[in-house]
Design an enzyme around this catalytic site. Structure first.
Site, mmCIF file in Angstrom:
data_model
loop_
_atom_site.group_PDB
_atom_site.id
_atom_site.type_symbol
_atom_site.label_atom_id
_atom_site.label_comp_id
_atom_site.label_asym_id
_atom_site.label_seq_id
_atom_site.Cartn_x
_atom_site.Cartn_y
_atom_site.Cartn_z
ATOM 1 N N ALA A 47 8.305 -8.956 0.949
ATOM 2 C CA ALA A 47 9.218 -9.094 -0.182
ATOM 3 C C ALA A 47 9.300 -7.787 -0.946
ATOM 4 C CB ALA A 47 8.745 -10.215 -1.113
ATOM 5 N N VAL A 49 9.750 -6.563 -5.156
ATOM 6 C CA VAL A 49 9.671 -7.057 -6.519
ATOM 7 C C VAL A 49 10.549 -6.183 -7.404
ATOM 8 C CG1 VAL A 49 8.160 -7.583 -8.462
ATOM 9 C CG2 VAL A 49 7.327 -7.897 -6.119
ATOM 10 N N ASP A 198 -6.792 -13.447 -1.006
ATOM 11 C CA ASP A 198 -6.416 -12.075 -0.657
ATOM 12 C C ASP A 198 -6.531 -11.166 -1.876
ATOM 13 O OD1 ASP A 198 -5.517 -9.923 0.824
ATOM 14 O OD2 ASP A 198 -3.398 -10.405 0.553
#
Length: 269
Positions: A47, A49, A198
């Site tokens: 992705a 941002v 993570d």
């Protein structure tokens, strides 16, 4: 390495997911939309941002999934599934370890990570769990502007922990932030049965008001107690007690480490 894609593609993904609530990100003012494009974009693997501002003036971060990323990942997972099945049939190691089971769990975890609605759920839940730690901050999702491929959340301003200057570290004691982070993570594991799966320094930000912001909750592991522990309660209490002892021991070591670093920096100056 994935290359950055054009901002108009990000706007298309937003429009397709949320029914054209925004004009393209590069517009200075969204006509009839909810936000305007205001700043730089950040690559985040699957992705990007973007920074934006709602019409009420609230600054937000908009995480937009890359076009067609799911199809590419599914193709890769299908290939891994085929290879794992062959290894399970034709090798002793595969027959013992069952690689197919590993790939199955990996597929489920990775595809869940691509549904940003689950990450929004995680943001809300972890924020509630960490309410007793005022030093920690988890950005809140904005559900009206969140979908499967788009996540809109509060914009948090600050400095990455990996970019803190020596001067900042001497002016502000970071030990309370480190202790709060450690205690919060141990509480998540031993009390709430969840793990931020993570974590790394790039996802931690020291805010302008001195708090520690935690980002990216796309991958969360759930560790419920065993059935026997639920029935008797004693095994789970043993785990909680062990966690408390471990937490105190690590806090002492962490405090010694941070104090030692500050003293070394002061001596060097």
């Amino acid at each position: 390495k994935l290359r950055a894609w054009d901002r108009r593609q990000g706007s298309k993904e937003f429009d397709g997911t949320l029914g054209k609530r925004l004009q393209p990100f590069e517009e200075t003012r969204a006509q009839g939309g909810a936000a305007k494009r205001t700043g730089a974009q950040m690559n985040e693997g699957v992705a990007q941002v973007h920074r934006a501002v709602l019409r009420d003036g609230r600054e937000v971060a908009v995480k937009v999934q890359r076009p067609d990323v799911v199809q590419g990942i599914r193709a890769d997972l299908d290939m891994l599934t085929t290879l794992a099945a062959r290894a399970d049939r034709s090798t002793r190691l595969g027959q013992r370890l069952r690689f197919s089971d590993w790939v199955h769990e990996f597929r489920k975890t990775l595809l869940d990570e691509l549904d940003f609605r689950l990450e929004a759920d995680n943001l809300e839940r972890f924020s509630a769990h960490l309410e007793s730690y005022p030093q920690l901050l988890v950005p809140q999702p904005i559900w009206d502007l969140t979908g499967r491929r788009v996540l809109t959340m509060d914009l948090v301003k600050g400095t990455k922990v990996t970019s803190l200057s020596g001067v900042r570290r001497t002016e502000q004691s970071l030990a309370p932030l480190g202790v709060a982070l450690l205690r919060g993570y141990l509480d998540q594991t031993f009390v709430h049965g969840e793990i931020h799966a993570d974590p790394h320094p790039a996802k931690l930000l020291v805010t302008d008001d001195g708090r520690l912001a935690i980002f990216y909750f796309g991958m969360v592991a759930h560790v419920p107690p065993r059935l026997g522990a639920v029935e008797s309660g004693t095994a789970f209490l043993d785990v909680v007690a062990f966690g408390a002892v471990l937490r105190r021991a690590v806090e002492r070591r962490l405090g010694d480490f941070l104090v030692g670093n500050r003293n070394a920096e002061a001596s060097a100056e």
